[in-house]
Design an enzyme around this catalytic site. Structure first.
Site, PDB file in Angstrom:
ATOM      1  N   CYS A  41       0.828  -1.186   0.000  1.00 59.82           N
ATOM      2  CA  CYS A  41       0.000   0.000   0.000  1.00 59.82           C
ATOM      3  C   CYS A  41       0.870   1.246   0.000  1.00 59.82           C
ATOM      4  CB  CYS A  41      -0.953   0.031   1.199  1.00 59.82           C
ATOM      5  SG  CYS A  41      -0.114   0.323   2.742  1.00 59.82           S
ATOM      6  N   ASP A  96       4.763  29.382 -32.016  1.00 60.31           N
ATOM      7  CA  ASP A  96       5.824  29.898 -32.849  1.00 60.31           C
ATOM      8  C   ASP A  96       5.316  29.826 -34.291  1.00 60.31           C
ATOM      9  OD1 ASP A  96       8.584  30.555 -33.458  1.00 60.31           O
ATOM     10  OD2 ASP A  96       8.731  28.513 -34.212  1.00 60.31           O
ATOM     11  N   ASP A 124       9.550  24.646 -32.269  1.00 63.70           N
ATOM     12  CA  ASP A 124      10.177  23.480 -32.873  1.00 63.70           C
ATOM     13  C   ASP A 124      11.363  22.973 -32.063  1.00 63.70           C
ATOM     14  OD1 ASP A 124      11.710  25.601 -33.570  1.00 63.70           O
ATOM     15  OD2 ASP A 124      11.255  25.516 -35.709  1.00 63.70           O
ATOM     16  N   ASP A 167      13.986  27.701 -29.940  1.00 66.62           N
ATOM     17  CA  ASP A 167      12.968  28.166 -29.004  1.00 66.62           C
ATOM     18  C   ASP A 167      13.194  27.632 -27.595  1.00 66.62           C
ATOM     19  OD1 ASP A 167      11.552  29.516 -31.049  1.00 66.62           O
ATOM     20  OD2 ASP A 167      10.707  27.614 -31.671  1.00 66.62           O
TER      21      ASP A 167
END
Ligand SMILES: Nc1ncnc2c1ncn2[C@@H]1O[C@H](COP(=O)(O)OP(=O)(O)OP(=O)(O)O)[C@@H](O)[C@H]1O
Ligand SMILES: [Cu+]
Ligand SMILES: [Mg+2]
Length: 754
Positions: free
Chosen positions: A13, A432, A639, A643
């Site tokens: 558990c 973008d 992409d 970025d």
């Protein structure tokens, strides 16, 4: 510092998960650790100079659990499944034994429980000594693991759900044993000498049943992983020493030449060297249209060759293949912890001790108020049984496992549970332009010089421009070079090449200074860019990017470059807006061009002429709270190459990948195919998963919240109601099963359907 993922065994558990976590953290040199009960996995950050795998595994062993590393899984896999199978078989045998005996005990106790005289039940079934003989093996053989685990954790001064069950059923058994041996004790108190063997036996059996169902259902939560691994081809046809031969996939080496016929599976990642075909990559990228392949193109292992046959050179094999990386990534994500789980974790930390305290209080109060030992014992047993926190520990991880698995099946790689959870809160989504909304494969469409078009001057200028651009890795530069090639212009050499990010490039060719870039940049360096404005404005308003070419400080020509929109862009933007998100476009490109593209896809908010280093700052400003409201959750889609800072700044960074060159590292979520519809799916999946987790938490808590007070006898003074410990056991077993079953419902998630 090093990172390690271990598979764990022996946890029953969430309290166990806590114990393992503490054990690992207590190893000097372990920096950080996260144990996931649902995935039975631990991810550990440690200082490899101060500790190692063996020490960590030893600590886990010492705490009473076992572990094996995920990376050595290939070999370990078979022993792992074999031991798991043996364990399952033993569980089934115990379950059957417990089940049969429980049925007898149940009928034996029916007359007493109901207070009715039931003539069809033979009275010997009710005999305490027979019941003792029947119950003992159930309690101590079927239920042995509860006692063993309770003892193990007691030695470590902890308590888990096994502690509660061992205490609960042990109390019922002991009480009955005392009554069997010395019935006079109760009779002298004016109480009936009832025994409660059926409680001990049935609760053990029910909880075993719950565990059995739960482990079966839990096996299905990792179905997505198994499905991914099953995609792998078994053999490859390689050419070695000019001979074609079939070898097993494990023997394929890098640079092997492999032959693929129509309809066959591509065995490993590689590059086509001969022949052409189309390949169905849907199983890996989620991209439904087959892709054309010709020499020089990448192929991905586990995808299916359709029409032609071809040869390719293996570039990645074994655990380096794209598929293997996806599997590893998903496994890691499945083991990570969602923030929403913190609540459950905090609760389980003090849950078991609190329950034991409530149980003791229940006993003391009932015994003192009513002076009734039987009542006091049975309410205490009920509290101990109903209070098990096991479902609580399953609520979040099982949903996360299913959710990330579904993502992977749809070409959406989710790095961790945190991103999966955060995605449903996204308010602003920043896209973008180049490579995200557009295909990122720009081509030159128009070219004009100050002397007009189509003259010898044009090709000379093109040569200068392309010579400089050849040194730039910008997609626009690529377009210029391609254009020069198509015009059969040969390239010269460049000196003093310089790239100014977000502005342009410059270099010296044949003693001329050539500068190519944005209108703004040319103005900044003192060159008047306006003499070809009549062309420029028209091109920009149709969404083309215009670049300016200056030689020796004077504008000589301009070029229009167009980058087609992805077919899905407009539709995806609309879908995102329909989800209630504010969609924003961010680009380094000029304002007019950006506005034109934005108009085509239906975006109204545009940030243009943003330099690469400013993109993160814009994300930050979007995140900041607007007028006394909370800060905004912003996602950035890019992409993944230039970025990266913006992706990192955003709350959720979504990278668009194509083929195998995906920048998994930079982002929280990666869309393997370039399709923007994947963003919509990711957000919907996040919403569905969070919903599912909330339902699970409800299921997990409701039994305890309602059950504990009733079991403690809160309703007894008013209605005379008590919770029979057997019902408590059934509810407990059912709670984990209902949580896991509900999590599996998430598998019905359909992308695109709300
Ligand atoms: N190598 C290059 N040759 C010509 N122009 C360039 C070059 N690099 C950048 N530029 C000019 O600078 C502008 C901004 O470039 P940047 O890389 O920041 O954005 P982008 O790639 O056009 O758009 P996005 O931000 O959507 O990716 C370009 O639109 C282009 O006009
Ligand atoms: Cu439990
Ligand atoms: Mg760009």
């Amino acid at each position: 510092m090093d990172n390690l993922t271990l598979k764990l065994r022996g946890m029953s558990c969430a309290a166990c998960a806590n114990n393992v976590e503490q054990a690992i953290l207590s190893v000097p040199g372990v920096i950080d650790c996260n144990v996931n009960f649902g995935a039975e996995q631990a991810s550990i950050n440690y200082d490899y100079k101060r500790t190692n795998l063996e020490e960590i595994q030893a600590a886990i062993e010492a705490a009473g659990y076992s572990s094996f590393s995920l990376s050595e899984e290939q070999g370990e896999d078979d022993t792992e499944t074999a031991s798991r199978l043996a364990e399952q078989q033993e569980l089934v045998l115990k379950l059957k034994t417990g089940g049969v005996i429980s049925i007898f005990l149940f009928f034996g106790s029916l007359p007493m429980m109901t207070g009715l005289n039931l003539p069809f039940i033979p009275s010997f079934l009710h005999h305490p000594w027979l019941q003792l003989v029947l119950t003992t093996p159930v309690e101590f053989w079927c239920g042995w693991s509860f006692f063993r685990n309770a003892w193990k954790s007691l030695k470590h001064h902890t308590a888990t759900m096994d502690t509660l069950i061992a205490l609960g059923t042990g109390t019922a058994y002991l009480y009955s044993l005392v009554v069997t041996l010395f019935p006079g004790l109760l009779i002298s108190q004016g109480l009936e000498p009832h025994v409660y063997y059926e409680v001990a036996a049935m609760v053990v059996t029910l909880i075993l049943l719950g565990r059995f169902l739960e482990s079966r259902a839990r096996g299905q939560t990792s179905a997505a992983i198994r499905k991914l691994m099953g995609l792998q081809a078994k053999t490859a046809r390689v050419i070695r020493n000019d001979v074609e031969m079939d070898i097993s996939i494990a023997e394929v080496r890098i640079n092997d030449v492999i032959v693929v016929r129509p309809g066959e599976k591509i065995p490993v990642d590689g590059e086509v060297i001969e022949g052409a075909s189309t390949v169905d990559e849907a199983m890996v990228t989620g991209e439904s249209l087959p892709r054309k392949k010709q020499p020089g193109d990448e192929v991905i292992g586990a995808t299916i060759n359709k029409t032609g046959s071809f040869k390719f050179r293996a570039t990645r094999v074994g655990k380096d293949t794209f598929l293997a990386q996806i599997v590893k990534l998903v496994q890691e994500a499945q083991g990570s912890k969602a923030p929403i789980q913190r609540l459950a974790d905090q609760v389980t930390g003090w849950f078991v001790p609190a329950v034991i305290a409530i149980a003791i209080a229940t006993f003391v109060i009932w015994f003192n108020i009513m002076g009734n030992l039987t009542l006091a014992t049975m309410t205490t047993v009920g509290v101990l049984i109903i209070a098990c926190p096991c479902a609580l520990g399953l609520a979040t991880p099982t949903s996360v496992m299913v959710g990330t698995g579904i993502g992977a099946e749809n070409g959406i790689l989710i790095k961790g549970a945190e991103s999966l959870e955060l995605a449903h809160k996204i308010q602003i989504i920043v896209l973008d332009k180049t490579g995200t909304l557009t295909q990122g494969k720009p081509t030159v469409t128009d070219f004009v010089t100050v002397h007009g078009t189509a003259n010898s001057n044009e090709l000379g200028l093109l040569q200068l421009a392309a010579t400089v651009e050849r040194n730039s890795e910008h997609p626009l530069a690529e377009a210029v070079v391609q254009y020069a090639k198509s015009q059969e212009v040969s390239l010269a050499t460049v000196n003093n090449f310089l790239a100014i990010a977000g502005s342009g490039v410059q270099g010296i060719v044949n003693d001329h200074l050539v500068q190519i870039g944005t209108q703004r940049w040319l103005t900044e360096i003192g060159i008047n860019p306006d003499s070809l404005q009549q062309y420029q404005l028209g091109w920009e308003s149709s969404g083309k990017t215009v670049i300016f070419i200056a030689v020796d400080g004077a504008l000589q020509g301009i070029m229009a470059i167009s980058d087609a929109l992805k077919p899905s862009s407009a539709q995806a933007v609309k879908a995102l807006q329909n989800l209630g998100l504010e969609v924003v476009m961010l680009t380094g490109d000029n304002q007019q061009t950006a506005d034109a593209i934005a108009l085509q896809v239906g975006i109204t908010q545009v940030f243009a002429q943003v330099r690469p280093d400013q993109k993160a700052a814009i994300i930050q400003s979007l995140q900041s709270p607007i007028q006394n409201s909370k800060s905004q959750i912003v996602a950035m889609v890019g992409d993944g190459i230039n970025d990266a800072p913006a992706l990192a700044q955003a709350d959720v960074g979504i990278a668009i990948g194509t083929g195998t060159d995906i920048a998994i590292a930079a982002s929280d979520i990666t869309l393997i195919s370039g399709d923007l519809q994947g963003i919509v799916t990711a957000i919907q999946l996040s919403r569905a998963t969070i919903n599912n987790i909330q339902q699970n938490l409800f299921f997990a808590f409701i039994y305890n919240i309602i059950g504990i007070p009733i079991a403690a006898g809160i309703l007894y003074p008013i209605f005379g109601w008590l919770l029979n410990p057997i019902i408590a056991g059934a509810a407990m077993a059912f709670s984990s099963v209902s949580v896991v079953t509900n999590a599996l419902r998430l598998r019905n998630f359909q992308p695109g359907v709300k």
